[in-house]
Design a protein around this motif. Structure first.
Motif, PDB file in Angstrom:
ATOM      1  N   ASP A  77      10.660   5.791  -1.316  1.00 24.99           N
ATOM      2  CA  ASP A  77       9.695   5.254  -2.274  1.00 24.99           C
ATOM      3  C   ASP A  77       8.308   5.130  -1.655  1.00 24.99           C
ATOM      4  OD1 ASP A  77      11.760   5.143  -4.040  1.00 24.99           O
ATOM      5  OD2 ASP A  77      11.953   2.970  -4.080  1.00 24.99           O
ATOM      6  N   ALA A  80       6.729   8.396  -1.883  1.00 27.12           N
ATOM      7  CA  ALA A  80       6.287   8.644  -3.258  1.00 27.12           C
ATOM      8  C   ALA A  80       4.985   7.899  -3.554  1.00 27.12           C
ATOM      9  CB  ALA A  80       7.381   8.224  -4.234  1.00 27.12           C
ATOM     10  N   HIS A 100       2.214   9.857  -1.935  1.00 30.43           N
ATOM     11  CA  HIS A 100       1.988  11.086  -2.696  1.00 30.43           C
ATOM     12  C   HIS A 100       1.163  10.805  -3.954  1.00 30.43           C
ATOM     13  CE1 HIS A 100       2.748  15.158  -4.098  1.00 30.43           C
ATOM     14  NE2 HIS A 100       3.116  14.658  -5.275  1.00 30.43           N
ATOM     15  N   SER A 101       1.304   9.583  -4.500  1.00 33.02           N
ATOM     16  CA  SER A 101       0.555   9.196  -5.693  1.00 33.02           C
ATOM     17  C   SER A 101      -0.795   8.573  -5.348  1.00 33.02           C
ATOM     18  CB  SER A 101       1.378   8.201  -6.527  1.00 33.02           C
ATOM     19  OG  SER A 101       2.584   8.779  -6.963  1.00 33.02           O
TER      20      SER A 101
END
Length: 457
Positions: free
Chosen positions: A281, A284, A287-288
């Protein structure tokens, strides 16, 4: 024999019945404080009451509303104080007000429909305020409580803690004479209490195989609660919170899951599974475009096996994350039964770049000992200290002392459980760096967290 006091006056009528031998004041609108007796009552301080319309608008602006249907019981055996208090409550927009002159009288008036609010004195004949609170809690009803008394502030504050300990929601305490502003501040904090559900508690007794099966079938997932910088409101980090959904039983509390894992000897497997998901997570998030610190609760039991340090490092390195982006939160649960092993593990984690946080500071007898012994870099002040800080001078003193101790030890200070703006402001004023609580955001799944960050810009 009971002395019955008539119900409070209709809105806008300020004439009151004074005790025998006193002249009633010509108007209530000029009084700043209520509850002073005799000489104080005959010499009202300068006017500071808000006009009725202004008081109601002030409540509306703060999201509470006028509460015209808020059923309130005022419990006090002083007729003069009761009349004054009722008038003030009506000026604040409360229309359904009942009066009780004793604890027994109050219990008889609670009836089948529980009140929303009790304004309760502590010194009453037959049944004192503490006995009344215990009786109310035993009925299974949960009205919000405002405690009022001329007793020492430490007695008031201890009574607040007692009421909270037996499950009653306390808006706050007021020392007599009380001011209109102080009463309004407490009324703004009112929130409807959930209707108690019939207790269908299931005794959780999970075995190792059930836990391991749950890990394989996706019973475990995580929720994330933001930690924000108090000075700027910017996101600093998130606490990664365990959630467990059993196929047969349903939702199981994190505490029960961790306790079962510790007792059945699979706490290390649970810890590593959580870290695996946190690493995924966190990648992620990056990455965002969300670069943040992830804090993970760590059982002391996992620190008794020194090889766990390498296994935890491997889990968090698997997705390419940096160790400085992670914090391990420890509490005094199973307080350092093997101090050398715990110190070895925590020192190695610190040397690797991880932060170590002492969680729930102030809730246990040994937390100061932990602060003295463990190589922590962060101190999380428990919600009980934060809430008490805005309720009394004594609470503020304890909160300030905890913060100053942490600052003196070069800790990052986090205020936990911040729910209202006043708690945020006080924590910031006293030196806390970070805040966490419902005022900012509730725990949420990863996708909602990313949306929350985007919406904040």
């Amino acid at each position: 024999m009971k002395h019955h006091v008539r119900h409070c006056m209709t809105p806008g009528v300020h004439a009151i019945a004074a005790p025998h031998g006193q002249e009633p004041p010509k108007s209530f609108a000029g009084r700043h404080a209520i509850g002073a007796h005799n000489e104080a009552a005959r010499s009202p301080p300068p006017c500071s009451l808000l006009p009725v319309a202004s008081m109601q608008r002030d409540l509306d602006v703060n999201g509470v509303g006028c509460h015209k249907r808020l059923r309130t019981i005022v419990i006090d055996d002083d007729p003069f104080f009761v009349e004054l208090l009722c008038a003030l409550l009506r000026d604040a927009g409360l229309n359904e007000i009942d009066v009780a002159t004793s604890g027994d009288d109050a219990l008889s008036k609670i009836g089948p429909t529980p009140p929303d609010l009790l304004v309760c004195d502590l010194n009453m004949p037959t049944m004192d305020g503490v006995q009344l609170l215990q009786a109310v809690a035993s009925l299974g009803v949960r009205p919000s409580i405002i405690l009022v008394s001329g007793e020492d502030v430490r007695v008031l504050d201890a009574t607040r803690r007692f009421a909270e300990a037996i499950g009653l929601p306390v808006l706050g305490v007021l020392s007599k004479p009380i001011s209109s502003d102080a009463l309004l501040d407490l009324l703004r904090q009112y929130r409807p209490q959930p209707v108690p559900q019939e207790d269908h508690e299931v005794t959780i007794s999970m075995e190792a195989r059930q836990l391991m099966s749950g890990l394989k079938t996706g019973a475990m997932h995580l929720a994330y609660q933001p930690k924000v910088e108090l000075a700027t409101g910017a996101l600093y980090g998130v606490e990664c919170l365990l959630r467990w959904e059993d196929a047969q039983i349903g939702s199981i509390s994190p505490r029960d899951v961790v306790t079962a894992a510790e007792k059945s000897g699979v706490i290390n497997e649970l810890t590593l599974a959580i870290l695996d998901q946190v690493a995924i997570d966190h990648a992620a998030m990056e990455h965002s475009g969300v670069r943040t610190n992830c804090a993970v609760n760590l059982s002391m039991r996992s620190l008794y096996e020194v090889e766990m340090v390498d296994r935890m490092k491997a889990a968090l390195a698997a997705e390419g994350g940096l160790f400085r982006d992670y914090t391990f939160e420890v509490t005094e649960t199973h307080m350092v039964e093997d101090l050398p092993r715990v110190l070895e593990a925590l020192i190695r984690l610190r040397l690797s770049g991880f932060s170590v946080s002492i969680d729930d500071y102030g809730t246990g007898a040994s937390t100061m000992q932990m602060l003295a012994q463990l190589p922590s870099s962060e101190l999380k002040i428990d919600r009980s200290f934060v809430a008490a800080g805005v309720r009394s001078e004594e609470g503020r003193l304890f909160l300030r002392s905890a913060i100053e101790l942490g600052l003196g030890l070069n800790q990052t200070i986090v205020a936990e459980g911040v729910e209202i703006q006043k708690e945020h402001e006080l924590a910031h004023q006293l030196g806390c760096h970070l805040g966490q609580g419902f005022l900012y955001a509730r725990p949420m799944p990863l996708d909602e967290l990313l949306t929350w960050v985007r919406d904040r810009g």
